[in-house]
Enzyme design. Structure first.
Site, mmCIF file in Angstrom:
data_model
loop_
_atom_site.group_PDB
_atom_site.id
_atom_site.type_symbol
_atom_site.label_atom_id
_atom_site.label_comp_id
_atom_site.label_asym_id
_atom_site.label_seq_id
_atom_site.Cartn_x
_atom_site.Cartn_y
_atom_site.Cartn_z
ATOM 1 N N ASN A 9 0.988 -1.309 -0.013
ATOM 2 C CA ASN A 9 0.234 -0.141 0.159
ATOM 3 C C ASN A 9 0.988 1.297 -0.282
ATOM 4 O O ASN A 9 1.930 1.659 0.998
ATOM 5 C CB ASN A 9 -0.983 -0.287 1.208
ATOM 6 C CG ASN A 9 -1.489 1.540 1.365
ATOM 7 O OD1 ASN A 9 -1.650 1.998 0.886
ATOM 8 N ND2 ASN A 9 -2.162 1.640 2.561
ATOM 9 N N LYS A 11 0.568 4.681 -0.585
ATOM 10 C CA LYS A 11 -0.196 5.768 0.537
ATOM 11 C C LYS A 11 -0.316 6.807 -0.727
ATOM 12 O O LYS A 11 0.140 6.562 -1.991
ATOM 13 C CB LYS A 11 -0.082 5.688 1.413
ATOM 14 C CG LYS A 11 0.100 4.996 2.439
ATOM 15 C CD LYS A 11 0.464 4.886 3.402
ATOM 16 C CE LYS A 11 -0.010 3.281 4.827
ATOM 17 N NZ LYS A 11 0.541 3.451 6.062
ATOM 18 N N HIS A 95 -9.095 1.189 5.557
ATOM 19 C CA HIS A 95 -8.017 0.945 6.041
ATOM 20 C C HIS A 95 -8.320 2.531 7.691
ATOM 21 O O HIS A 95 -8.946 3.934 7.584
ATOM 22 C CB HIS A 95 -6.813 2.065 4.848
ATOM 23 C CG HIS A 95 -5.700 2.386 5.673
ATOM 24 N ND1 HIS A 95 -4.798 2.969 6.164
ATOM 25 C CD2 HIS A 95 -4.774 1.365 5.191
ATOM 26 C CE1 HIS A 95 -3.698 2.350 6.471
ATOM 27 N NE2 HIS A 95 -3.547 1.757 5.758
ATOM 28 N N GLU A 97 -6.283 5.318 8.205
ATOM 29 C CA GLU A 97 -6.197 6.499 7.641
ATOM 30 C C GLU A 97 -7.181 6.882 7.394
ATOM 31 O O GLU A 97 -7.415 7.592 7.126
ATOM 32 C CB GLU A 97 -4.509 6.135 6.795
ATOM 33 C CG GLU A 97 -4.048 6.304 7.805
ATOM 34 C CD GLU A 97 -2.336 5.474 7.106
ATOM 35 O OE1 GLU A 97 -2.642 5.396 5.379
ATOM 36 O OE2 GLU A 97 -1.657 4.576 7.509
ATOM 37 N N GLU A 167 -4.891 -4.473 10.903
ATOM 38 C CA GLU A 167 -3.319 -3.909 10.753
ATOM 39 C C GLU A 167 -3.388 -2.933 11.959
ATOM 40 O O GLU A 167 -4.188 -1.977 12.572
ATOM 41 C CB GLU A 167 -3.651 -2.600 10.117
ATOM 42 C CG GLU A 167 -3.749 -2.924 8.363
ATOM 43 C CD GLU A 167 -2.851 -2.342 7.191
ATOM 44 O OE1 GLU A 167 -2.080 -2.638 6.792
ATOM 45 O OE2 GLU A 167 -3.425 -1.096 6.892
ATOM 46 N N GLY A 173 3.172 2.343 10.731
ATOM 47 C CA GLY A 173 4.100 3.771 10.754
ATOM 48 C C GLY A 173 4.598 4.184 11.389
ATOM 49 O O GLY A 173 6.078 4.666 11.507
ATOM 50 N N SER A 212 3.942 -1.947 9.989
ATOM 51 C CA SER A 212 5.561 -2.281 10.317
ATOM 52 C C SER A 212 6.074 -3.246 10.311
ATOM 53 O O SER A 212 7.341 -3.863 10.826
ATOM 54 C CB SER A 212 6.046 -1.394 11.863
ATOM 55 O OG SER A 212 5.167 -0.444 11.769
HETATM 56 P P1 13P Z 1 3.440 0.507 7.368
HETATM 57 O O1 13P Z 1 4.171 -1.018 7.081
HETATM 58 O O2 13P Z 1 4.234 2.189 7.100
HETATM 59 O O3 13P Z 1 2.917 0.721 8.684
HETATM 60 O O4 13P Z 1 2.270 0.819 6.962
HETATM 61 C C1 13P Z 1 1.132 -0.200 7.167
HETATM 62 C C2 13P Z 1 -0.487 0.377 6.440
HETATM 63 O O5 13P Z 1 -0.596 0.900 6.561
HETATM 64 C C3 13P Z 1 0.120 -0.445 4.871
HETATM 65 O O6 13P Z 1 -1.962 -0.234 4.598
#
Ligand code: 13P
Length: 249
Positions: A9, A11, A95, A97, A167, A173, A212
Site C-alpha cells: 500500500n 499511500k 484503512h 487512515e 492492521e 508507520g 511495520s
Molecule cells: P507500515 O508498513 O508503514 O507500518 O504501514 C502499514 C499499512 O498501513 C499498510 O496499509
C-alpha cells in the site's frame, strides 16, 4: 480461496516516474517460483500506468479507496466502474487512515464494500484497534464490531472476494510491530468470528497482517498459522525491502 498475498500500500507516495521505475525494477527482481500473489496499490493517478506495466506479469494492481456511488456529482471521487474499466479489480477499503482522517464510518464502509462486490471487485478490508483499545483490553471487541458493522451483512458467496487485513493502528508507520503471538491471536480471533457467522468458509478466508512489517521481522510474523501474508506500507516503497518481504513468506 485462501492463499498467500503480499500487498504494498503506497499511500500518497510515488509520482508517475517513480511508479514506473519501481515497477520495472520489481519485474526484474521478483523472486521466482513463489506461491504468493503480489499486489501493488499505487495512487489513483498511477493506476493506469501500473496496469500497463504489469499487464503480462502476475503482479496485481489495487486501488487504495473508491467511492460508494455508481457515479454522479461527487467532485474529486473515483467510482468502481472507473477502476474496473482500466483493469483494476481489487480495492483496499477501511484503512485506518481513511477512518481517522476522512471520517469513514462502518456504515459508509459497508456501502463501499457492497458497491465493490457488485462490480465483481475483490476487497481488501482493513480492521485494527488503536493503542487505547489494546491498553483497555477492548481490542477484540473493537475488531469484532468493525467486522460485524461492515462485512457481516454479506451473503456467504460474497466472501470469495473478501480479504481481511488486520492492521493494529499503533503499529502502522511507527516501527513498532505486533509480536508474532499478538498477530496470531488476532488473526485466529478474526477467523473464529467469521466461522461463528458463516461456518467453514472461514478457513478459506485470506487474512493479512499490516503494521511495520520489514524484511527482518516478516518471516516470524508470516510463520504464524493464521497469518496468510502482509499489507506493507513503508517497506513497500523500496524494491529491495519489498522483494525481501516477498521472499520471507
Ligand atoms: P507500515 O508498513 O508503514 O507500518 O504501514 C502499514 C499499512 O498501513 C499498510 O496499509
Amino acid at each position: 480461496m485462501r492463499h498467500k498475498i503480499i500487498a504494498g500500500n503506497w499511500k500518497m507516495h510515488k509520482n508517475a516516474q517513480e511508479t514506473g521505475s519501481f515497477l520495472n525494477d520489481l519485474i526484474n527482481e521478483m523472486p521466482e517460483e513463489k506461491e504468493v500473489e503480489v499486489i501493488i496499490a499505487p495512487a489513483f493517478t498511477n493506476l493506469m500506468l501500473a496496469t500497463q506495466i504489469l499487464e503480462d506479469t502476475n503482479v496485481a494492481v489495487a486501488a487504495q479507496n473508491m467511492h460508494q456511488a455508481e457515479g454522479g456529482a461527487f467532485t474529486g471521487e473515483i467510482s468502481a466502474d472507473m477502476l474496473t474499466s482500466i483493469g483494476v479489480q481489487t480495492v483496499i477499503l477501511g484503512h485506518s487512515e481513511r477512518r481517522q482522517y476522512f471520517k469513514e464510518t462502518p456504515a459508509l464502509l459497508a456501502n463501499k464494500v457492497d458497491t465493490a462486490l457488485r462490480h465483481k471487485m475483490r476487497v481488501i478490508f482493513c480492521v485494527g484497534e488503536e493503542l487505547k483499545d489494546r491498553k483497555s483490553k477492548q481490542f477484540q471487541n473493537v475488531v469484532f464490531y468493525q467486522l460485524k458493522d461492515s462485512l457481516f451483512h454479506l451473503p456467504k458467496e460474497a466472501w470469495e472476494n473478501i480479504v481481511i487485513a488486520y492492521e493494529p493502528v499503533w503499529a502502522i508507520g511507527t516501527g513498532e510491530t505486533a509480536t508474532p503471538e499478538q498477530a496470531q491471536e488476532m488473526h485466529q480471533f478474526i477467523r473464529e468470528q467469521v466461522a461463528h457467522q458463516y461456518g467453514d468458509l472461514a478457513n478459506n478466508v485470506t487474512i493479512l497482517y499490516g503494521g511495520s512489517v520489514k524484511p527482518d521481522n516478516a518471516q516470524t510474523i508470516f510463520s504464524q498459522p493464521d497469518v496468510d501474508g502482509g499489507l506493507i506500507g513503508g517497506a513497500a516503497l523500496n524494491v529491495g525491502d519489498f522483494t525481501a518481504i516477498i521472499s520471507a513468506i
